[in-house]
Write an enzyme that holds these catalytic residues in place. Structure first.
Site, PDB file in Angstrom:
ATOM      1  N   CYS A   2       0.392  -1.478  -0.135  1.00 44.65           N
ATOM      2  CA  CYS A   2       0.455   0.376   0.161  1.00 44.65           C
ATOM      3  C   CYS A   2       0.978   1.174  -0.165  1.00 44.65           C
ATOM      4  CB  CYS A   2      -0.606  -0.240   1.206  1.00 44.65           C
ATOM      5  SG  CYS A   2      -1.678  -1.256   1.406  1.00 44.65           S
ATOM      6  N   ARG A  27       1.396   2.052  -6.209  1.00 42.22           N
ATOM      7  CA  ARG A  27       0.970   0.657  -5.019  1.00 42.22           C
ATOM      8  C   ARG A  27       0.103  -0.006  -4.589  1.00 42.22           C
ATOM      9  NH1 ARG A  27       6.210   1.649  -1.699  1.00 42.22           N
ATOM     10  NH2 ARG A  27       5.163   0.472  -0.270  1.00 42.22           N
ATOM     11  N   TRP A  74      -3.521  -1.930  -1.535  1.00 37.73           N
ATOM     12  CA  TRP A  74      -3.776  -3.207  -1.941  1.00 37.73           C
ATOM     13  C   TRP A  74      -4.399  -3.688  -1.452  1.00 37.73           C
ATOM     14  CZ3 TRP A  74      -1.212  -7.660  -2.487  1.00 37.73           C
ATOM     15  CH2 TRP A  74      -1.611  -8.482  -3.707  1.00 37.73           C
ATOM     16  N   GLY A 101       1.452  -3.914   5.006  1.00 39.68           N
ATOM     17  CA  GLY A 101       1.768  -4.984   6.066  1.00 39.68           C
ATOM     18  C   GLY A 101       1.199  -5.740   5.819  1.00 39.68           C
ATOM     19  N   GLU A 481      10.071 -12.693 -20.102  1.00 35.58           N
ATOM     20  CA  GLU A 481       9.431 -11.533 -20.391  1.00 35.58           C
ATOM     21  C   GLU A 481       8.860 -10.965 -20.811  1.00 35.58           C
ATOM     22  OE1 GLU A 481       9.317  -7.519 -18.246  1.00 35.58           O
ATOM     23  OE2 GLU A 481      10.094  -9.506 -17.673  1.00 35.58           O
ATOM     24  N   LYS A 485       4.807  -9.362 -19.719  1.00 34.43           N
ATOM     25  CA  LYS A 485       4.090  -7.819 -20.276  1.00 34.43           C
ATOM     26  C   LYS A 485       3.437  -8.129 -20.509  1.00 34.43           C
ATOM     27  CE  LYS A 485       7.087  -5.639 -18.365  1.00 34.43           C
ATOM     28  NZ  LYS A 485       7.321  -7.055 -17.273  1.00 34.43           N
ATOM     29  N   LYS A 603       3.339  -2.193  -8.190  1.00 36.69           N
ATOM     30  CA  LYS A 603       4.464  -1.650  -7.677  1.00 36.69           C
ATOM     31  C   LYS A 603       5.859  -2.524  -7.096  1.00 36.69           C
ATOM     32  CE  LYS A 603       7.702  -0.226 -10.854  1.00 36.69           C
ATOM     33  NZ  LYS A 603       7.594  -0.673 -12.118  1.00 36.69           N
TER      34      LYS A 603
END
Length: 608
Positions: A2, A27, A74, A101, A481, A485, A603
């Site tokens: 978060c 976040r 989040w 957390g 990768e 994406k 992120k």
């Protein structure tokens, strides 16, 4: 994961909180909320959805003030509801707090509190924390927070307002990042430095267990036992323009376009006289380097794929026994690590929970630990023996692009440096490779400039539901990768596979509905990869080949061809990954996806 922001000063706190939350929305963006202290009364507003939804309500109510805390969530414990949004308050209304957390023992604590008569309105571990704090508080806030930390197990960054304290707020940090910002007559607390850039460049990084009091007049910090600390103040060299879109429609597209500059920045000051020189950053003696027998690289997600690319370069240019591991696996199994091991930990944020925990395991076993990160004062950077910075600037898009490029750049510099120090590469070969490395920024920029062809390809395939990405050697991690994406931002099922393994299962999935994207630059494995294209073509799959300029042979093998400039085989991932980033971007755009904030993702993964 978060985003937290706290402010006290002369500015309108609503403007500061909303601005900080918008800058940290990557976040978490399930819900958002803020609490203001107006005299001896809390004003708490919480909304499901993005910060923009919260902003409508806050501005509609005409709220203002000089002291407050904000949070963008989040979800972990409890679903996405207003009741589970932050800030959370205790039953008496004396405290409100925001939390990033996970409290691992929250159920035990909740049962204890319920036995004493406490009632809970949410399903969050956060509400348990604020209730427990209220029980512990008897007039001494510092002592209450010292005691609280003794009861909590897990990771947490807490920012706390107390109703009878109009002079500031308290912060506690263990396992989840918190950064203090120091200004003139104003002070801040945030999860990420990016939120501070419009206001101050002076920051203090809280250590594990630290407690801070943030007031208009200054900052006071104690350790977990309540002993006063005086941590250093750091000057951030990032610019506020780095966290703006700069005219691009999305941060992801801006960051893809910045990749040539990222490579250039990563190389600057690290190449001298045709060779790599990292001696200013790594104070390694010849004896120390010669004593290492193995090299472990540990990372998560895109950082892991960058590490897989580098594994091939390190194996080519050094005689070290190189292994690459996923941090969440490395930390939980028996690893053969000792003083003869160089352990490299790769994390964009330097706050990835599993990577930090893995580093602690390796260091505890005697390994020499090196961090490769984008954030100078991050937890990972502070805990290791040595650090190499990406110098990529802040990355706002959730899907990593320019930091993947920066990580490869720094890992390749490390590979060449170790190769020379250990005698695994000749001076002439290093000079040749360094010359090509110096040309990469221009070739990266030339590749990015071919965006239009990727937009057209996305138009053709945007509605497909399944993709297979193939590659060999240096191109295998690029295939992984590329698939990641596409999954991250388009919500399309995509698998990356070693091309030689296609016959061991994935070939059963192929038909005319499943496009196969093959990364096939002109390298030592070119002919073998061609045979895999033929196998896929025989199953009627549309073939998209990602090759090298001038490769006319591909025309008879593929339905669509994308090319990149020539470079040495070892450097092909720097170029071939770019079309895959752009393809994913344009597919997501055509599908109407939220490119910078894909669903369910954040992120920085700061919880396990």
């Amino acid at each position: 994961m978060c985003g937290i922001v706290g402010y006290i000063g002369e500015r309108d706190v609503v403007d500061v909180l909303l601005d900080g939350m918008r800058r940290m929305e990557y976040r978490g963006y399930d819900s958002a909320g803020m609490a203001l202290l107006d005299g001896d009364r809390f004003e708490v507003v919480r909304e499901i959805g993005r910060v923009a939804e919260l902003e409508k309500v806050v501005l509609g109510r005409g709220l203002t003030g000089r002291l407050g805390i904000g949070h963008t969530r989040w979800a972990t414990h409890g679903g996405v509801t207003v009741e589970n949004a932050h800030p959370q308050s205790d039953g008496s209304g004396r405290f409100v707090l925001v939390h990033n957390g996970i409290i691992e023992n929250y159920l035990d604590l909740k049962e204890e509190l319920e036995a004493q008569g406490d009632q809970f309105l949410s399903q969050t571990d956060t509400e348990v924390v604020v209730h427990y704090l209220a029980r512990l508080y008897s007039g001494d806030m510092l002592q209450a927070l010292v005691e609280l930390q003794k009861r909590l197990r897990g990771s947490y960054a807490l920012v706390i307002l107390r109703r009878d304290d109009p002079d500031g707020f308290f912060c506690v940090r263990r396992g989840s990042p918190l950064v203090l910002g120091s200004g003139e007559g104003e002070n801040f607390c945030v999860s990420d430095v990016a939120a501070l850039l419009p206001y101050t460049r002076k920051v203090l990084y809280l250590e594990e267990g630290d407690i801070a009091q943030v007031s208009r007049g200054g900052l006071r910090i104690w350790d977990e036992e309540g002993t006063v600390k005086v941590p250093p103040v750091h000057e951030v060299d990032w610019d506020v323009s780095m966290v703006d879109k700069g005219g691009y429609s999305h941060f992801m597209l801006k960051e893809i376009n910045e990749q040539g500059a990222v490579v250039r920045s990563s190389l600057k000051g690290r190449i001298e006289g045709g060779r790599v020189d990292l001696s200013d950053e790594l104070q390694w003696t010849a004896e120390t380097v010669a004593s290492w027998r193995s090299l472990h690289i540990v990372a998560c997600g895109t950082s892991y794929y960058a590490s897989l690319v580098a594994e091939r370069a390190l194996s080519r240019w050094t005689d070290l026994d190189v292994r690459v591991d996923i941090a969440s696996e490395y930390r939980h199994r028996t690893v053969r690590t000792d003083a003869k091991t160089l352990a490299v930990f790769v994390s964009q944020s330097g706050e990835t929970a599993d990577t930090i925990a893995a580093q602690r395991v390796a260091r505890g076993l005697g390994a020499h630990c090196l961090a490769i990160t984008n954030v100078r004062g991050s937890t990972l950077a502070r805990e290791v023996h040595d650090t190499l910075l990406l110098k990529a600037g802040p990355e706002i898009g959730v899907a990593a692009t320019k930091t993947f490029m920066g990580q490869m750049s720094v890992l390749y510099l490390l590979a060449l440096y170790l190769g020379r120090l250990r005698g695994g590469i000749t001076a002439a070969e290093e000079s040749r490779l360094v010359e090509e490395l110096n040309q990469l920024p221009y070739k990266v920029e030339a590749t990015v400039a071919r965006e239009e062809s990727l937009s057209e390809l996305a138009r053709i395939y945007a509605e497909r539901r399944d993709f297979l990405f193939l590659g060999r050697g240096y191109s295998f991690p690029v295939a992984l990768e590329g698939a990641l994406k596409l999954k991250e931002i388009s919500y399309v099922h995509a698998e990356g596979y070693a091309a030689g393994e296609m016959k061991h299962g994935p070939i059963a999935l192929l038909d005319e509905k499943v496009p196969v994207i093959t990364v096939i630059p002109r390298d030592s494995l070119y002919e073998k990869t061609l045979s895999n294209i033929l196998e896929a073509k025989a199953r009627k799959s549309p073939i998209i080949a990602l090759g090298t300029d001038g490769d006319d042979l591909l025309k008879s093998y593929a339905d669509h061809i994308i090319t990149v400039p020539w470079t040495d085989e070892a450097f092909t991932p720097f170029l071939t990954v770019i079309p895959l980033q752009l393809f994913a971007y344009h597919v997501a755009k055509r599908r109407g996806c939220d490119i910078d904030k894909p669903r369910n993702l954040a992120k920085s993964v700061t919880v396990e």
